[in-house]
Design an enzyme around this catalytic site. Structure first.
Site, PDB file in Angstrom:
ATOM      1  N   THR A 198       0.740  -1.340   0.083  1.00 21.18           N
ATOM      2  CA  THR A 198       0.096   0.048  -0.066  1.00 21.18           C
ATOM      3  C   THR A 198       0.813   1.103  -0.037  1.00 21.18           C
ATOM      4  O   THR A 198       2.193   1.204   0.449  1.00 21.18           O
ATOM      5  CB  THR A 198      -0.797  -0.096   1.276  1.00 21.18           C
ATOM      6  OG1 THR A 198      -1.660  -1.032   1.071  1.00 21.18           O
ATOM      7  CG2 THR A 198      -1.586   1.153   1.528  1.00 21.18           C
ATOM      8  N   VAL A 227     -13.158  -4.999   1.830  1.00 17.91           N
ATOM      9  CA  VAL A 227     -12.703  -3.879   1.729  1.00 17.91           C
ATOM     10  C   VAL A 227     -11.711  -3.491   2.975  1.00 17.91           C
ATOM     11  O   VAL A 227     -12.178  -4.204   4.351  1.00 17.91           O
ATOM     12  CB  VAL A 227     -13.525  -2.537   1.559  1.00 17.91           C
ATOM     13  CG1 VAL A 227     -13.083  -1.302   1.906  1.00 17.91           C
ATOM     14  CG2 VAL A 227     -14.369  -2.709   0.305  1.00 17.91           C
ATOM     15  N   ASP A 229      -8.662  -0.989   5.308  1.00 19.78           N
ATOM     16  CA  ASP A 229      -8.615   0.094   6.135  1.00 19.78           C
ATOM     17  C   ASP A 229      -8.310   1.312   5.268  1.00 19.78           C
ATOM     18  O   ASP A 229      -8.830   2.559   5.519  1.00 19.78           O
ATOM     19  CB  ASP A 229      -7.691   0.253   7.273  1.00 19.78           C
ATOM     20  CG  ASP A 229      -6.129   0.211   6.615  1.00 19.78           C
ATOM     21  OD1 ASP A 229      -6.142  -1.040   5.975  1.00 19.78           O
ATOM     22  OD2 ASP A 229      -5.297   0.841   7.167  1.00 19.78           O
ATOM     23  N   GLY A 250      -0.919  -1.907   6.570  1.00 19.06           N
ATOM     24  CA  GLY A 250      -0.713  -3.191   7.368  1.00 19.06           C
ATOM     25  C   GLY A 250      -2.074  -4.058   7.375  1.00 19.06           C
ATOM     26  O   GLY A 250      -2.800  -3.578   6.217  1.00 19.06           O
TER      27      GLY A 250
HETATM   28  N1  ASP Z   1      -4.031  -1.986   4.668  1.00 18.79           N
HETATM   29  C1  ASP Z   1      -4.150  -2.551   3.355  1.00 18.79           C
HETATM   30  C2  ASP Z   1      -5.260  -3.321   3.286  1.00 18.79           C
HETATM   31  O1  ASP Z   1      -5.571  -4.113   4.365  1.00 18.79           O
HETATM   32  C3  ASP Z   1      -3.051  -3.592   3.102  1.00 18.79           C
HETATM   33  C4  ASP Z   1      -1.701  -2.949   2.986  1.00 18.79           C
HETATM   34  O2  ASP Z   1      -1.294  -2.117   3.764  1.00 18.79           O
HETATM   35  O3  ASP Z   1      -0.941  -3.461   2.433  1.00 18.79           O
HETATM   36  O4  ASP Z   1      -6.141  -3.274   2.465  1.00 18.79           O
END
Ligand code: ASP
Length: 332
Positions: A198, A227, A229, A250
């Site tokens: 992300t 979906v 965060d 995360g």
């Molecule tokens: N936070 C993102 C999600 O859970 C994933 C990531 O941070 O790589 O969709």
């Protein structure tokens, strides 16, 4: 139509925040992330490391250039995230991870600390830069979060070009999906030897305005319109001129359960914590309580920067006006 403040009562509260800004040091600050997780030096070649460092630096410079010319924090975070979305190394825009059905469902959000206006999209398909659509929602919609087909229709109505699914595809992400399907798991782009991640940016402009933006493809093999965060204001993204701007990365479910991005602001406002203590408590206490893994980047109204994470690494970069550019990947 837009979410801008028109109610006089709110205007008064808003002016108080403006008064506070006038006394502030107007040196810009910017930070970005490209995901957090099991990022180990031992698993990365020198060339790969250089590629990541260079990519982070290019994106940071774009945002810093906008801020150095007196541009808006909101513009700086938008443009910074667009560069990261266009880079196939990161799980956002081009290079995003695949869903269970081998499709791309993109999530993004953006928040303007001046008046807490925000825009977000989830499950968006065929749009190269979801963050630009989120940004458009702030100025052209009364709503904040648009999903799937509706988000795509909004993007089309406002002139965004549609791209083929192939635009997002990379060999690496295909192999990740094959592995996840074989193992019957949903892969967080943050464990074992996975690539990340992300992307997000936070900025303070010369007028003391804060903004935050986050964009992601979510999890490999995600099903049922899952979906995370990243498009949820308060969970993955937060900005308020009175306290800070935050972008998280995360395992999204843990960040939603803890309202982690907002929590940093709340700890500052109600708990009277400084940025460093607020972000450390959010990651090492609140996130830990729900066994969450990841990190965040944050800037406060004075331009202080904090980028804690509880994973092995987090792609990150930051710059304060007059200071030296920092680019980091590993924990030590
Ligand atoms: N936070 C993102 C999600 O859970 C994933 C990531 O941070 O790589 O969709």
């Amino acid at each position: 139509m837009s979410q801008r403040i028109t109610n006089p009562k709110n205007q008064l509260k808003f002016s108080l925040s403006k008064l506070r800004q006038q006394n502030m040091k107007k040196k810009f600050s910017i930070a970005l992330h490209g995901g957090a997780g099991t990022i180990l030096r031992s698993k990365m070649s020198i060339d790969q490391e250089k590629e990541y460092r260079d990519s982070l630096s290019v994106a940071l410079k774009k945002g810093a250039e906008i801020l150095s010319k007196g541009g808006l924090a909101l513009d700086a975070v938008t443009e910074t995230v667009i560069i990261l979305e266009d880079n196939p190394l990161f799980n956002a825009g081009k290079g995003a991870v695949l869903t269970h059905d081998a499709e791309f469902e993109l999530d993004a959000s953006i928040m303007d600390g001046r008046d807490k206006s925000a825009g977000a999209v989830c499950g968006l398909r065929n749009i190269a830069n979801p963050i630009a659509v989120a940004r458009k929602i702030i100025t052209s919609s009364d709503h904040i979060l648009l999903s799937a087909k509706g988000a795509k229709r909004f993007a089309k109505d406002f002139g965004f070009k549609l791209v083929e699914e192939d635009y997002f595809k990379t060999e690496y992400r295909l192999s990740q999906l094959k592995l996840a399907l074989k193992e019957g798991t949903t892969l967080l782009d943050h464990s074992d030897d996975k690539k990340f991640g992300t992307v997000g940016a936070v900025a303070l402009d010369q007028n003391g305005n804060l903004a935050a933006a986050t964009s992601t493809g979510g999890l490999t093999n995600k099903k049922y319109g899952r979906v995370g965060d990243s498009p949820i204001i308060g969970a993955g993204t937060w900005a308020d001129n009175l306290n800070c701007a935050v972008s998280c990365t995360g395992n999204g479910e843990a960040f939603i359960r803890t309202c982690l991005a907002y929590e940093v602001g709340a700890r500052m406002t109600f708990g009277k914590m400084n940025l460093f203590n607020a972000t450390e408590a959010a990651i090492f206490e609140s996130l830990k309580q729900v066994e969450g893994e990841g990190g965040l980047i944050a800037i406060d109204y004075l331009g202080n920067i904090s980028m804690p994470f509880n994973s092995e690494g987090m792609y990150r970069a930051s710059l304060r006006e007059g200071g030296k550019e920092y680019v980091g990947i590993f924990s030590a």
